[in-house]
Design an enzyme around this catalytic site. Sequence first.
Site, PDB file in Angstrom:
ATOM      1  N   LYS A 188     -40.117  71.893  -7.316  1.00 25.44           N
ATOM      2  CA  LYS A 188     -39.504  71.938  -8.655  1.00 25.44           C
ATOM      3  C   LYS A 188     -40.167  70.893  -9.520  1.00 25.44           C
ATOM      4  O   LYS A 188     -40.328  69.736  -9.117  1.00 25.44           O
ATOM      5  CB  LYS A 188     -37.994  71.626  -8.533  1.00 25.44           C
ATOM      6  CG  LYS A 188     -37.275  71.641  -9.868  1.00 25.44           C
ATOM      7  CD  LYS A 188     -36.909  73.045 -10.294  1.00 25.44           C
ATOM      8  CE  LYS A 188     -36.531  73.186 -11.747  1.00 25.44           C
ATOM      9  NZ  LYS A 188     -37.702  73.417 -12.641  1.00 25.44           N
ATOM     10  N   GLN A 192     -42.142  63.232  -9.011  1.00 26.55           N
ATOM     11  CA  GLN A 192     -41.086  64.254  -9.059  1.00 26.55           C
ATOM     12  C   GLN A 192     -40.329  64.361  -7.736  1.00 26.55           C
ATOM     13  O   GLN A 192     -39.125  64.616  -7.724  1.00 26.55           O
ATOM     14  CB  GLN A 192     -41.732  65.610  -9.411  1.00 26.55           C
ATOM     15  CG  GLN A 192     -40.770  66.654  -9.932  1.00 26.55           C
ATOM     16  CD  GLN A 192     -40.436  66.465 -11.403  1.00 26.55           C
ATOM     17  OE1 GLN A 192     -41.330  66.259 -12.222  1.00 26.55           O
ATOM     18  NE2 GLN A 192     -39.170  66.547 -11.751  1.00 26.55           N
ATOM     19  N   LYS A 225     -45.573  69.968  -9.576  1.00 24.94           N
ATOM     20  CA  LYS A 225     -45.963  69.827 -10.992  1.00 24.94           C
ATOM     21  C   LYS A 225     -47.187  70.702 -11.202  1.00 24.94           C
ATOM     22  O   LYS A 225     -47.939  70.962 -10.270  1.00 24.94           O
ATOM     23  CB  LYS A 225     -46.334  68.367 -11.298  1.00 24.94           C
ATOM     24  CG  LYS A 225     -46.261  68.019 -12.752  1.00 24.94           C
ATOM     25  CD  LYS A 225     -44.849  67.590 -13.129  1.00 24.94           C
ATOM     26  CE  LYS A 225     -44.685  67.371 -14.609  1.00 24.94           C
ATOM     27  NZ  LYS A 225     -43.375  66.751 -14.893  1.00 24.94           N
ATOM     28  N   GLY A 249     -40.741  72.967 -18.255  1.00 25.28           N
ATOM     29  CA  GLY A 249     -41.590  72.389 -19.297  1.00 25.28           C
ATOM     30  C   GLY A 249     -41.966  70.945 -19.025  1.00 25.28           C
ATOM     31  O   GLY A 249     -41.413  70.292 -18.144  1.00 25.28           O
ATOM     32  N   ASP A 250     -42.924  70.465 -19.762  1.00 26.86           N
ATOM     33  CA  ASP A 250     -43.313  69.054 -19.807  1.00 26.86           C
ATOM     34  C   ASP A 250     -44.105  68.926 -21.110  1.00 26.86           C
ATOM     35  O   ASP A 250     -43.915  69.751 -22.019  1.00 26.86           O
ATOM     36  CB  ASP A 250     -44.136  68.659 -18.562  1.00 26.86           C
ATOM     37  CG  ASP A 250     -44.303  67.147 -18.415  1.00 26.86           C
ATOM     38  OD1 ASP A 250     -43.356  66.483 -17.982  1.00 26.86           O
ATOM     39  OD2 ASP A 250     -45.384  66.619 -18.759  1.00 26.86           O
ATOM     40  N   THR A 288     -32.991  65.464 -20.836  1.00 31.16           N
ATOM     41  CA  THR A 288     -33.794  64.294 -20.452  1.00 31.16           C
ATOM     42  C   THR A 288     -33.457  63.108 -21.349  1.00 31.16           C
ATOM     43  O   THR A 288     -33.217  61.986 -20.872  1.00 31.16           O
ATOM     44  CB  THR A 288     -35.299  64.614 -20.520  1.00 31.16           C
ATOM     45  OG1 THR A 288     -35.526  65.835 -19.838  1.00 31.16           O
ATOM     46  CG2 THR A 288     -36.108  63.505 -19.898  1.00 31.16           C
ATOM     47  N   ASN A 339     -39.677  66.481 -27.145  1.00 36.92           N
ATOM     48  CA  ASN A 339     -38.353  66.814 -26.629  1.00 36.92           C
ATOM     49  C   ASN A 339     -37.575  65.570 -26.201  1.00 36.92           C
ATOM     50  O   ASN A 339     -36.432  65.377 -26.599  1.00 36.92           O
ATOM     51  CB  ASN A 339     -38.533  67.786 -25.443  1.00 36.92           C
ATOM     52  CG  ASN A 339     -37.241  68.021 -24.708  1.00 36.92           C
ATOM     53  OD1 ASN A 339     -36.899  67.301 -23.791  1.00 36.92           O
ATOM     54  ND2 ASN A 339     -36.493  69.024 -25.130  1.00 36.92           N
TER      55      ASN A 339
HETATM   56  P1  NDP Z   1     -43.494  66.931 -25.779  1.00 35.90           P
HETATM   57  O1  NDP Z   1     -44.726  67.728 -25.672  1.00 35.90           O
HETATM   58  O2  NDP Z   1     -42.269  67.554 -26.321  1.00 35.90           O
HETATM   59  O3  NDP Z   1     -43.768  65.589 -26.609  1.00 35.90           O
HETATM   60  C1  NDP Z   1     -44.725  64.688 -26.197  1.00 35.90           C
HETATM   61  C2  NDP Z   1     -44.783  63.563 -27.198  1.00 35.90           C
HETATM   62  O4  NDP Z   1     -45.624  62.523 -26.709  1.00 35.90           O
HETATM   63  C3  NDP Z   1     -45.379  63.986 -28.531  1.00 35.90           C
HETATM   64  O5  NDP Z   1     -44.845  63.176 -29.533  1.00 35.90           O
HETATM   65  C4  NDP Z   1     -46.859  63.689 -28.321  1.00 35.90           C
HETATM   66  O6  NDP Z   1     -47.581  63.515 -29.513  1.00 35.90           O
HETATM   67  C5  NDP Z   1     -46.796  62.408 -27.539  1.00 35.90           C
HETATM   68  N1  NDP Z   1     -47.972  62.287 -26.674  1.00 35.90           N
HETATM   69  C6  NDP Z   1     -48.408  63.186 -25.773  1.00 35.90           C
HETATM   70  N2  NDP Z   1     -49.531  62.754 -25.182  1.00 35.90           N
HETATM   71  C7  NDP Z   1     -49.795  61.575 -25.728  1.00 35.90           C
HETATM   72  C8  NDP Z   1     -50.820  60.632 -25.533  1.00 35.90           C
HETATM   73  N3  NDP Z   1     -51.805  60.853 -24.638  1.00 35.90           N
HETATM   74  N4  NDP Z   1     -50.774  59.491 -26.264  1.00 35.90           N
HETATM   75  C9  NDP Z   1     -49.778  59.272 -27.169  1.00 35.90           C
HETATM   76  N5  NDP Z   1     -48.780  60.138 -27.394  1.00 35.90           N
HETATM   77  C10 NDP Z   1     -48.791  61.266 -26.692  1.00 35.90           C
HETATM   78  O7  NDP Z   1     -43.208  66.360 -24.296  1.00 35.90           O
HETATM   79  P2  NDP Z   1     -41.871  65.761 -23.708  1.00 35.90           P
HETATM   80  O8  NDP Z   1     -41.086  65.075 -24.746  1.00 35.90           O
HETATM   81  O9  NDP Z   1     -41.243  66.807 -22.894  1.00 35.90           O
HETATM   82  O10 NDP Z   1     -42.462  64.679 -22.674  1.00 35.90           O
HETATM   83  C11 NDP Z   1     -42.615  63.294 -22.991  1.00 35.90           C
HETATM   84  C12 NDP Z   1     -42.666  62.501 -21.704  1.00 35.90           C
HETATM   85  O11 NDP Z   1     -41.444  62.702 -20.973  1.00 35.90           O
HETATM   86  C13 NDP Z   1     -43.774  62.869 -20.730  1.00 35.90           C
HETATM   87  O12 NDP Z   1     -44.172  61.720 -20.020  1.00 35.90           O
HETATM   88  C14 NDP Z   1     -43.068  63.824 -19.759  1.00 35.90           C
HETATM   89  O13 NDP Z   1     -43.730  63.894 -18.522  1.00 35.90           O
HETATM   90  C15 NDP Z   1     -41.721  63.149 -19.650  1.00 35.90           C
HETATM   91  N6  NDP Z   1     -40.607  63.950 -19.181  1.00 35.90           N
HETATM   92  C16 NDP Z   1     -40.251  65.114 -19.788  1.00 35.90           C
HETATM   93  C17 NDP Z   1     -39.167  65.832 -19.342  1.00 35.90           C
HETATM   94  C18 NDP Z   1     -38.699  67.074 -20.013  1.00 35.90           C
HETATM   95  O14 NDP Z   1     -37.670  67.598 -19.593  1.00 35.90           O
HETATM   96  N7  NDP Z   1     -39.365  67.570 -21.049  1.00 35.90           N
HETATM   97  C19 NDP Z   1     -38.381  65.376 -18.188  1.00 35.90           C
HETATM   98  C20 NDP Z   1     -38.785  64.091 -17.670  1.00 35.90           C
HETATM   99  C21 NDP Z   1     -39.859  63.434 -18.157  1.00 35.90           C
HETATM  100  P3  NDP Z   1     -48.340  64.761 -30.211  1.00 35.90           P
HETATM  101  O15 NDP Z   1     -47.273  65.497 -30.922  1.00 35.90           O
HETATM  102  O16 NDP Z   1     -49.362  64.132 -31.084  1.00 35.90           O
HETATM  103  O17 NDP Z   1     -48.957  65.535 -29.089  1.00 35.90           O
HETATM  104  O1  2IT Z   2     -40.903  65.327 -15.456  1.00 37.37           O
HETATM  105  C1  2IT Z   2     -39.907  66.076 -15.363  1.00 37.37           C
HETATM  106  O2  2IT Z   2     -38.931  65.775 -14.676  1.00 37.37           O
HETATM  107  C2  2IT Z   2     -39.926  67.328 -16.114  1.00 37.37           C
HETATM  108  N1  2IT Z   2     -40.869  67.577 -16.853  1.00 37.37           N
HETATM  109  C3  2IT Z   2     -38.808  68.309 -15.968  1.00 37.37           C
HETATM  110  C4  2IT Z   2     -38.986  69.139 -14.731  1.00 37.37           C
HETATM  111  C5  2IT Z   2     -38.025  70.259 -14.558  1.00 37.37           C
HETATM  112  O3  2IT Z   2     -38.231  70.998 -13.574  1.00 37.37           O
HETATM  113  O4  2IT Z   2     -37.104  70.439 -15.337  1.00 37.37           O
END
Ligand code: NDP
Ligand code: 2IT
Length: 449
Positions: A86, A107, A122, A161-162, A205, A236
Amino acid sequence: MKTTMELLKARDLHEKEFHQAVQEVVETVQPVMDRNPQYRQNAVLERIIEPERVIMFRVPWMDDQGQVHVNRGFRIEMNSAIGPYKGGLRFHPSVNLSILKFLAFEQVFKNALTTLSMGGGKGGSDFDPKGKSDNEVMRFCQSFMAELFRHIGPDTDVPAGDIGVGAREIGYLFGMYKKLRNEFTGVLTGKSLGWGGSLIRPEATGYGSVYFAAEMLATRNENLEGKICLVSGTGNVAQFTTEKILELGGKVVTLSDSTGYIYDEEGIDAGKLAFVKRLKNIQRGRIKEYTEKYVKSVYKEVEPEQEYNPLWNHKADCAFPSATENEINPKDALNLINNGVNLVCEGANMPSTPEAINVFVDKKILYAPGKASNAGGVAVSGLEMAQNSMRLNWPAEEVDRRLKMIMKNIHQTCLDAAADYNEPGNYMAGANIAGFSKVVNAMLDQGLV
Ligand code: NDP
Ligand code: 2IT
């Protein structure tokens, strides 16, 4: 005899993010290895750092001009000791084996901490959704799933998603899976509400991260009321972190994207957050545009190689890194502390470098590692799977109540494990020890497979 890290570095020479994630765990679980001699005999460390399966594939797709492109697709099936693989899918040009292996590795422990039955995985691609039309994204997702479908399933491997993969991408991926398999199952989480998604999954999250922060503050008889918070990212996680901080009476003064950040001394209120959501989710614009609408705020570009990130150099009480890995280096960590920050709660995965973590741990601030504090997303993914299996949907209040309970429980589990190993208050050690113990015990129960 070579150490586990020496063997890993020799075998996967260039996978520096993976080395970083593994090193932290290997170091913190040494006392667990010492207390349990059967772990060494059974080579549990060597087994847990080797993915059960790595899938790499070609993803050809056609752009709107008829030009063909080729990207690389991946799925790392890291560990299935406590449930089906997952974890999310990331679409970003920086994606490679090292990054996905680090994410899959983290993860495994995160999912174990949720107490739900989920192994770790992942995947993703070096495809860049930025600047692509909806049709291009759809064709890419369809091509990606045309290979991935044979490796996944609701009881085998359940992606989500991620970075770069949100509701739009999950929709296109699901549509192709359903067509190829001729079955409607909960094979992906983060689905839209109308066709199998769970209420509160988009929020989970960010909300979960703030619930975790509130638990940490409560140990010092504090709460978020009136606290000034630095949040990075605008995706997100950042959006719903901001939303929950506002609800609990805190003030958010920064947000960022990959080109720069905004600082709004007056605070990003609910109206401004609604603007950011529209800007990023619908218009797919840049955060710089915030300063054109809210003229008292300021925007600064940030170069990736800068000595420190000015976002982390403002007067504040709390920091919620919610963008990407290694966005806080030791200089940033010191800047945070010198500016009054005494809580760092990771919404992103591995946003702090090991040296930055050392600063937080040495200074004894409240520091939550992502694998504990951002586990709310995958936890509600687990609840989405449960609802899909029952073929019914819980109301938002029910999902939110369970999310809160899970975050509270993870917080306590980290504290208990840390105390048990003489590291009181060290959430990083606690998360690693508790997650590791659960997974390796399951591996031992299941024999040498
Ligand atoms: P999104 O794609 O929704 O947003 C990512 C954000 O981070 C955007 O603002 C993006 O900017 C910025 N970003 C991405 N890459 C870079 C980089 N290399 N340098 C600077 N800024 C960057 O992703 P999420 O919000 O889902 O994910 C954000 C973090 O949270 C990640 O580390 C992800 O692994 C983690 N995460 C997400 C979960 C989820 O449920 N979605 C769960 C647990 C962890 P721009 O718009 O310019 O691309
Ligand atoms: O990093 C994370 O925990 C996620 N991107 C969410 C993974 C998931 O299966 O919901």
